[in-house]
Design an enzyme around this catalytic site. Structure first.
Site, PDB file in Angstrom:
ATOM      1  N   SER A   1       0.834  -1.197   0.000  1.00  0.00           N
ATOM      2  CA  SER A   1       0.000   0.000   0.000  1.00  0.00           C
ATOM      3  C   SER A   1       0.872   1.251   0.000  1.00  0.00           C
ATOM      4  O   SER A   1       2.089   1.182   0.175  1.00  0.00           O
ATOM      5  CB  SER A   1      -0.939   0.025   1.223  1.00  0.00           C
ATOM      6  OG  SER A   1      -0.195   0.204   2.416  1.00  0.00           O
TER       7      SER A   1
ATOM      8  N   ILE B   1       3.152   4.453  -0.406  1.00  0.00           N
ATOM      9  CA  ILE B   1       4.371   4.764  -1.149  1.00  0.00           C
ATOM     10  C   ILE B   1       5.038   3.490  -1.658  1.00  0.00           C
ATOM     11  O   ILE B   1       5.545   3.454  -2.781  1.00  0.00           O
ATOM     12  CB  ILE B   1       5.338   5.577  -0.257  1.00  0.00           C
ATOM     13  CG1 ILE B   1       4.751   6.965   0.015  1.00  0.00           C
ATOM     14  CG2 ILE B   1       6.717   5.697  -0.895  1.00  0.00           C
ATOM     15  CD1 ILE B   1       5.475   7.735   1.101  1.00  0.00           C
TER      16      ILE B   1
ATOM     17  N   TYR C   1       8.101   8.053  16.678  1.00  0.00           N
ATOM     18  CA  TYR C   1       8.265   7.781  15.252  1.00  0.00           C
ATOM     19  C   TYR C   1       9.329   8.711  14.653  1.00  0.00           C
ATOM     20  O   TYR C   1      10.209   8.265  13.902  1.00  0.00           O
ATOM     21  CB  TYR C   1       6.920   7.985  14.551  1.00  0.00           C
ATOM     22  CG  TYR C   1       6.937   7.815  13.052  1.00  0.00           C
ATOM     23  CD1 TYR C   1       6.846   6.551  12.475  1.00  0.00           C
ATOM     24  CD2 TYR C   1       7.003   8.923  12.200  1.00  0.00           C
ATOM     25  CE1 TYR C   1       6.835   6.389  11.090  1.00  0.00           C
ATOM     26  CE2 TYR C   1       6.994   8.767  10.820  1.00  0.00           C
ATOM     27  CZ  TYR C   1       6.910   7.507  10.272  1.00  0.00           C
ATOM     28  OH  TYR C   1       6.910   7.352   8.910  1.00  0.00           O
TER      29      TYR C   1
ATOM     30  N   LYS D   1      12.965   7.870  12.923  1.00  0.00           N
ATOM     31  CA  LYS D   1      13.370   8.368  11.609  1.00  0.00           C
ATOM     32  C   LYS D   1      14.727   9.070  11.675  1.00  0.00           C
ATOM     33  O   LYS D   1      15.509   9.015  10.718  1.00  0.00           O
ATOM     34  CB  LYS D   1      12.285   9.288  11.034  1.00  0.00           C
ATOM     35  CG  LYS D   1      10.977   8.555  10.741  1.00  0.00           C
ATOM     36  CD  LYS D   1      11.206   7.429   9.737  1.00  0.00           C
ATOM     37  CE  LYS D   1      10.021   6.556   9.512  1.00  0.00           C
ATOM     38  NZ  LYS D   1      10.230   5.517   8.489  1.00  0.00           N
TER      39      LYS D   1
END
Length: 332
Positions: free
Chosen positions: A50, A52, A202, A206
């Site tokens: 799903s 990107i 999150y 990253k």
């Protein structure tokens, strides 16, 4: 002060990370850089069912590449494969069911893949998660960290021997501009201290991915490593994990194809291969991994501590495994 920095970042994001930002940036793109055939080259894409990941898989399949979809859910993966094959006319699309939060299973998958396949030209670390309450997996790792950091680490480093012997090898990690407001926290990798904020955890993951990319680029110069920010994209993951943001941004969010554009460019273009390895990209261009006058820089000692902690965790979780590691000279 933190609120002020975040506000400046958000205002900048409204200019650059939105659909309008992509449309502005794309005016200077060179379309011919994507007019390439990748027949005979193989691409592994995590989270390819799903968003990107799927958009990237379709684009690569259209160019003739062999696509290895690494997905958690078998039914959704098979549905996505039907779409990818139908849209591309390319049947060289393969499904591998792996939960990226389960460290040992990630390693087992990578080892089996190396036995089955002779080459892997490009690894695209796209899968990610944003769990808004602190949960741990069966191995005792915080779920976001397990998926976004340890899963990426184990998969990438396990596949490095295969990548190194393949032509023009590349590793692309889909990070996020949210990491720009995060400094690497070496004293709390698994978010055990203070109030748990899934969005900030999150973003911290990253930042960890960007640091890993920089370290891998130094340790394994034969492979081209890059991390990238896709912008603010209208994906099922954003809708599910950040519903208020998704609703607020609405039509200003990028399409999945716009979000996947730089991933595709990094994966297939000759121009991308000529860039310096280890950089952070946005809209086909390297951009700073820190905001101006930022407090987010880490010392060499902090980065070494981070890498050592990851290696220690990997050895504890996989005690019977010989690890490729940027924190010591790579084996040849």
């Amino acid at each position: 002060m933190s609120l002020y920095r975040n506000s400046i970042w958000f205002m900048n994001g409204l200019q650059q990370y939105t659909r309008k930002g992509y449309e502005t940036a794309s005016k200077v793109f060179e379309p011919q850089t994507l007019n390439v055939s990748v027949v005979g080259r193989s691409f592994m894409i995590t989270g390819a069912n799903s968003g990107i990941g799927k958009a990237t898989a379709i684009a690569i399949a259209k160019k003739g590449g062999t696509v290895h979809m690494v997905c958690r859910n078998k039914d959704r993966a098979e549905e996505a494969k039907v779409d990818i094959v139908s849209e591309s006319g390319n049947t060289e699309v393969y499904i591998h069911i792996v939960d990226m939060s389960e460290t040992r299973k990630v390693w087992e998958f990578a080892e089996a893949f190396k036995e089955q396949y002779q080459s892997l030209n490009v690894l695209i670390n796209n899968a990610g998660c944003m769990v808004n309450t602190r949960e741990v997996n069966a191995e005792g790792l915080e779920m976001n960290f397990a998926t976004n950091a340890m899963g990426v680490l184990i998969l990438t480093q396990s596949l490095i021997p295969l990548l190194r012997k393949s032509g023009d090898p590349r590793v692309i990690t889909v990070s996020s501009g949210g990491m720009l407001v995060q400094k690497l926290r070496v004293d709390d990798l698994q978010s055990e201290k203070g109030c748990f904020d899934g969005v900030m955890v999150y973003a911290q993951n990253k930042r960890q991915q960007v640091v890993l990319t920089q370290q891998w680029a130094e340790a394994f110069p034969v492979i081209h490593f890059s991390a990238m920010h896709p912008g603010w994209v209208d994906t099922p993951a954003v809708s599910a994990s950040m519903p208020q943001f998704h609703q607020m941004m609405g039509e200003r969010l990028r399409s999945v194809e716009q979000g996947a554009d730089t991933v595709l460019w990094l994966a297939v273009s000759k121009a991308a291969a000529r860039t310096l390895s280890g950089q952070f990209f946005q809209d086909r261009a390297p951009v700073p991994a820190h905001l101006p006058l930022a407090w987010t820089y880490s010392s060499a000692e902090e980065i070494q501590s981070f890498m050592t902690q990851l290696e220690t965790l990997a050895r504890a979780l996989l005690p019977d495994v010989e690890h490729e590691s940027p924190s010591r000279p790579p084996s040849v």
